[in-house]
Design a protein around this motif. Structure first.
Motif, PDB file in Angstrom:
ATOM      1  N   LYS A 115      14.044  30.561  -9.788  1.00  0.00           N
ATOM      2  CA  LYS A 115      13.773  31.905  -9.295  1.00  0.00           C
ATOM      3  C   LYS A 115      14.500  32.173  -7.979  1.00  0.00           C
ATOM      4  O   LYS A 115      15.017  33.268  -7.757  1.00  0.00           O
ATOM      5  CB  LYS A 115      12.262  32.069  -9.116  1.00  0.00           C
ATOM      6  N   GLU A 116      14.564  31.175  -7.121  1.00  0.00           N
ATOM      7  CA  GLU A 116      15.250  31.333  -5.833  1.00  0.00           C
ATOM      8  C   GLU A 116      16.723  31.691  -6.023  1.00  0.00           C
ATOM      9  O   GLU A 116      17.289  32.437  -5.223  1.00  0.00           O
ATOM     10  CB  GLU A 116      15.120  30.054  -4.996  1.00  0.00           C
ATOM     11  N   GLU A 117      17.353  31.165  -7.062  1.00  0.00           N
ATOM     12  CA  GLU A 117      18.759  31.494  -7.336  1.00  0.00           C
ATOM     13  C   GLU A 117      18.900  32.956  -7.720  1.00  0.00           C
ATOM     14  O   GLU A 117      19.848  33.632  -7.306  1.00  0.00           O
ATOM     15  CB  GLU A 117      19.299  30.587  -8.452  1.00  0.00           C
ATOM     16  N   PHE A 118      17.961  33.476  -8.507  1.00  0.00           N
ATOM     17  CA  PHE A 118      17.984  34.888  -8.876  1.00  0.00           C
ATOM     18  C   PHE A 118      17.761  35.772  -7.646  1.00  0.00           C
ATOM     19  O   PHE A 118      18.429  36.790  -7.471  1.00  0.00           O
ATOM     20  CB  PHE A 118      16.924  35.200  -9.944  1.00  0.00           C
ATOM     21  N   ILE A 119      16.835  35.368  -6.775  1.00  0.00           N
ATOM     22  CA  ILE A 119      16.573  36.125  -5.555  1.00  0.00           C
ATOM     23  C   ILE A 119      17.817  36.159  -4.677  1.00  0.00           C
ATOM     24  O   ILE A 119      18.202  37.208  -4.140  1.00  0.00           O
ATOM     25  CB  ILE A 119      15.371  35.518  -4.785  1.00  0.00           C
ATOM     26  N   ARG A 120      18.477  35.023  -4.553  1.00  0.00           N
ATOM     27  CA  ARG A 120      19.695  34.946  -3.753  1.00  0.00           C
ATOM     28  C   ARG A 120      20.776  35.881  -4.314  1.00  0.00           C
ATOM     29  O   ARG A 120      21.456  36.589  -3.581  1.00  0.00           O
ATOM     30  CB  ARG A 120      20.210  33.504  -3.706  1.00  0.00           C
ATOM     31  N   ARG A 121      20.905  35.892  -5.646  1.00  0.00           N
ATOM     32  CA  ARG A 121      21.924  36.740  -6.289  1.00  0.00           C
ATOM     33  C   ARG A 121      21.591  38.232  -6.114  1.00  0.00           C
ATOM     34  O   ARG A 121      22.491  39.038  -5.899  1.00  0.00           O
ATOM     35  CB  ARG A 121      22.022  36.393  -7.782  1.00  0.00           C
TER      36      ARG A 121
END
Length: 133
Positions: A115-121
């Protein structure tokens, strides 16, 4: 429905004919595809919408009541406003919603698993928010 209600005074909000006129004005000014879709569904049944609306019924209950005429009215979804979102707001969202934001911006997150990767993107593509692609 809340947009229409906000343009009316309290006394006008009790008059069914004025509510119908306000719905017509809103639909004439509708620019987005989702607004036009709602207007397409509501226009033939303005009278049925005006009745519970005039009693001060909340928008969700009005939606549920008129869904007997057309069940698709309540299922029109509007995009999430991302201009004012902060990281803490993004962390509360589901991955499905984050993916929807990215697809609205015309990007995707290849190789994203957490989820953190999606938030970063989503944060990286923030400059694309609100642009028509």
């Amino acid at each position: 429905m809340d947009d229409v209600r906000s343009t009316m005074s309290k006394t006008d909000g009790r008059d069914k004919s004025k509510i119908e006129a306000a719905l017509g004005e809103y639909c004439d000014k509708a620019t987005g595809s989702r607004e036009k879709k709602i207007c397409y569904y509501v226009d033939p049944i303005k009278r049925e919408v005006a009745q519970p609306f005039s009693t001060g019924m909340p928008s969700l209950k009005v939606c549920k009541r008129i869904s007997t005429q057309n069940p698709e009215i309540c299922h029109v979804k509007f995009p999430i406003r991302t201009e004012t979102l902060e990281k803490k707001d993004l962390s509360k969202m589901r991955v499905k919603q984050l993916k929807a934001i990215l697809s609205e911006r015309g990007t995707e997150c290849k190789g994203c698993v957490e989820k953190e990767e999606f938030i970063r993107r989503v944060q990286e593509t923030e400059h694309l928010a609100g642009q028509d692609l």
